[in-house]
Design a protein around this motif. Structure first.
Motif, short mmCIF file in Angstrom:
data_model
loop_
_atom_site.label_atom_id
_atom_site.label_comp_id
_atom_site.label_asym_id
_atom_site.label_seq_id
_atom_site.Cartn_x
_atom_site.Cartn_y
_atom_site.Cartn_z
N SER A 125 54.34 70.37 25.85
CA SER A 125 53.84 69.03 26.20
C SER A 125 52.52 69.12 26.95
CB SER A 125 54.88 68.29 27.03
OG SER A 125 56.11 68.19 26.34
N LEU A 126 52.43 70.07 27.87
CA LEU A 126 51.20 70.25 28.63
C LEU A 126 50.04 70.65 27.72
CD1 LEU A 126 49.84 70.31 31.41
CD2 LEU A 126 50.54 72.72 31.60
N ALA A 176 50.89 63.84 25.07
CA ALA A 176 51.70 64.94 25.61
C ALA A 176 53.00 65.12 24.85
CB ALA A 176 51.98 64.69 27.09
#
Length: 378
Positions: A269-270, A281
């Motif tokens: 997600s980052l 994200a």
């Protein structure tokens, strides 16, 4: 020999760190791939490979370039210090580690002389060398926490098998391999894009990913959905079982595996937020990927009670199935558009390393699972 002298316990020689040495090998390969990426358009401009050493410093550079070069070579210096233990004491290993970092960087820059998309730079050599030196200093300072008796090593011995070092390297690379965009959430080992790039350069003919025959095959939405579920479930199962077989019975096995999977999803997600946009994200979330995660979690929960031998075989089988489906199913249009919006720019070195790792990881994991030495995990 007196009785007193015979009663003394034998001297024990500190063991070398297999984890550090395997990590050093993998990290060196990543540096080589990132430095020479994209491996195309080789040409001879009539310049010597080391002419850059005597050139003037570049006129245009940014603080970002300086810090990324330092940060890129700092782990190398640290791993070199760890890998030399116990033959060379950490305080003395600083100097050969720094020299090795300088030599590697000089060779990487020299080869860039023959790559049209890369520019050899003496400033890069200086900053890379500074990074290797800083990493070596940090490694020497932290050696007592990783190479000698410490709580970290005590926990490592309590929770993980004695031969788990190589497996921990493979397991630790999985979240990093997920950073590069994939056709499926856990669909690592996608060989089509890099192979097309290679043959395009070899034949001197551009090959478009969207127009190749393997991608012209039409699948229904239901078939794409099923393939995504299979790849996601098998990829998750293979990675989780690989970690499970490294853990001892007294370790909090389910909690560690859950933390590991949540950490991988957080890294994914980052990366999506950083390389696309903050609002993207969780762009990887879909009904099929969520279904694959649920099915994979159920499979891992049930197989957590299986013996290590069964876990090893099923982990390898799951990764082979995921690898086969990933390369057999044509890329969907969303994946192609994702690659087009993948931000390279200043992250060109990182982009090359991320793609290389995403292709390499399942083969590295399968090698680990099937290698005779690694079957002794208990």
């Amino acid at each position: 020999m007196t009785a007193a002298s015979s009663s003394k316990p034998p001297l024990t020689v500190p063991a070398a760190s297999s984890f550090a040495r395997v990590s050093l090998l993998v990290y060196t390969l990543l540096i080589v791939y990132a430095s020479w990426y994209p491996f195309s358009g080789w040409r001879d401009m009539g310049l010597g490979p080391f002419d850059y050493l005597w050139s003037r410093l570049p006129y245009y550079w940014t603080g970002f370039d300086i810090w990324t070069n330092i940060a890129g070579y700092a782990p190398l210096g640290m791993l070199l210090v760890f890998a030399m233990h116990p033959r060379i004491a950490p305080a003395w290993a600083i100097w050969p580690a720094t020299a090795a970092g300088i030599l590697l960087s000089a060779c990487m820059e020299a080869v860039q002389t023959y790559l049209p998309t890369r520019v050899p730079s003496n400033l890069d050599l200086l900053t890379n060398s500074a990074g290797a030196f800083a990493g070596a200093l940090l490694g020497a300072a932290c050696s007592r926490y990783f190479l000698r008796e410490s709580r970290f090593l005590s926990m490592r011995r309590r929770w993980f098998s004695g031969e788990a070092s190589r497996g921990l390297v493979v397991a630790g690379l999985w979240p990093l391999a997920l950073i590069y965009p994939q056709n499926h959430l856990f669909g690592l080992g996608h060989l089509v894009p890099p192979l097309l790039t290679f043959f395009s350069d070899l034949l001197d003919t551009p090959i478009d990913l969207a127009t190749t025959w393997i991608n012209n095959a039409q699948l229904s939405a239901e078939q794409y959905w099923l393939a995504d579920v299979i790849v996601t479930a098998c990829g998750l199962t293979g990675a989780a079982l690989l970690l499970l077989m490294l853990l001892r019975k007294q370790a909090p096995r389910r909690a560690l595996v859950m933390f590991y999977l949540l950490g991988c999803i957080a890294v994914k997600s980052l990366a999506c937020a950083l390389f696309f946009a903050p609002q993207n994200a969780f762009v990887w979330v879909s009904a099929s990927s969520a279904g694959g995660i649920v099915i994979g979690a159920m499979m891992v929960t049930g197989l957590s009670f299986a013996p290590p031998t069964a876990q090893r075989r099923l982990a390898a089988l799951a990764l082979i199935i995921s690898l086969a489906v990933t390369n057999a199913v044509p890329a969907n249009p969303y994946y192609i558009s994702t690659l087009e919006t993948w931000v390279q720019g200043k992250f060109l070195n990182f982009d090359g390393a991320a793609q290389f790792l995403s292709v390499l990881w399942p083969f590295l994991a399968i090698w680990f699972l099937y290698h005779p030495v690694h079957r002794k995990q208990k």
